[in-house]
Design an enzyme around this catalytic site. Structure first.
Site, mmCIF file in Angstrom:
data_model
loop_
_atom_site.group_PDB
_atom_site.id
_atom_site.type_symbol
_atom_site.label_atom_id
_atom_site.label_comp_id
_atom_site.label_asym_id
_atom_site.label_seq_id
_atom_site.Cartn_x
_atom_site.Cartn_y
_atom_site.Cartn_z
ATOM 1 C CB SER A 109 -0.943 -0.046 1.207
ATOM 2 O OG SER A 109 -2.007 0.862 1.054
ATOM 3 C CG HIS A 261 -5.549 -2.845 0.502
ATOM 4 N ND1 HIS A 261 -4.938 -2.420 -0.664
ATOM 5 C CD2 HIS A 261 -4.958 -2.141 1.511
ATOM 6 C CE1 HIS A 261 -4.023 -1.499 -0.379
ATOM 7 N NE2 HIS A 261 -4.015 -1.320 0.928
#
Length: 284
Positions: A109, A261
């Site tokens: 991320s 994610h």
């Protein structure tokens, strides 16, 4: 040394880097020529995000995981300028402190964006990049929001927002399979963000964080890049991965079905195999 929730010892240390106290975990390898892999976590996270990759990677490489300033067990500094480029430089300074000449960076991320900054700053030092659900094309906070962040009530509001956040619910939102949210995972993510100083660091990050790299800047990253994405990623949609692949000159993209994610929690075995394959192929 530290002890985790499972009462196993973690090789944790603290070191001063560019005036900031950094917490890191260092996993040695019996092979003196083993490659060095550095794990860089994302927003609202820490070294815990790589916990399921460690058993695989430590079999092959020297592995280092660090908490970025403002997160985890690292200092919630009031002097560090929380810009992505500064985080990138800190990674290089951290390697200097440990006298590591060459490393492979794995960033998740926001940690992916930071890893690209480090690679751009020191291309001779960072030979390869692995980006997991990499944060990309996010713009700088709006000027009105930054101005508001200096108001006393803003800090109070931010603290209230953090305190009210349901960590279990938020973890379930970044996973395709919510059943993977265990109490150990909840505790690991909840503890660092419960610290009072964390709020101040978060606000400083809001003020300082510049926008993500532009397409032109990304085109200047020449290192081989492996990108891994979850098809059901709601934080950083997979379309971002396809766009990033076009902007990076030397990148490949792997997309996993039924994966969100926090893909390291959902696909540790598959991801580790791809990472090792990528690193070994580049070493030939």
């Amino acid at each position: 040394m530290a002890v985790n929730e499972q009462n196993t010892f973690v090789p944790g240390f603290k070191i001063q880097v560019s005036g900031v106290t950094i917490y890191y975990e260092f996993y040695e390898h019996e092979n003196p020529d083993a490659k060095v892999v550095v794990l860089v976590h994302g927003f609202l996270s820490s070294t815990i995000s790589f916990r399921k990759l460690l058993p695989y990677l430590t079999k092959h490489y020297v592995v280092i995981a660090l908490d970025l300033p403002g997160f985890g067990q690292s200092e919630k500094s009031t002097t560090f300028i929380y810009r992505l480029c500064n985080y990138g430089q800190l990674i290089i300074d951290f390697l200097d402190k440990l006298t590591i000449k060459d490393a492979i960076l794995i960033g998740h991320s926001m940690g992916g964006q930071i890893s690209m900054h480090a690679a751009k700053k020191a291309p001779a030092r960072i030979g390869k990049l692995i980006l997991l659900g990499c944060c990309s094309y996010v713009k700088k906070a709006s000027h009105p929001l930054i101005v508001c962040s200096y108001l006393p009530l803003f800090t109070w509001g931010m603290r209230s927002w953090i305190q009210k956040k349901d960590v279990k619910k938020n973890l379930a939102a970044v996973l395709h399979d919510p059943s993977l949210v265990t109490q150990e995972l909840i505790d690991g993510y909840k503890k660092p963000i419960s610290e009072a100083a964390f709020i101040d660091s978060l606000i400083r990050l809001l003020r300082h964080r510049e926008g993500d790299m532009t397409s032109q800047e990304l085109k200047e990253i020449s290192q081989p890049v492996l990108m891994i994405w979850g098809k059901e990623d709601k934080v950083m949609p997979v379309k971002t991965g396809y766009r990033l692949k076009k902007d990076l000159p030397n990148a490949e993209l792997i997309v996993y079905e039924k994966c969100g994610h926090l893909l390291m929690e959902e696909k540790p075995d598959e991801i580790s195999n791809e990472i090792i394959r990528f690193i070994e192929a580049e070493m030939e």
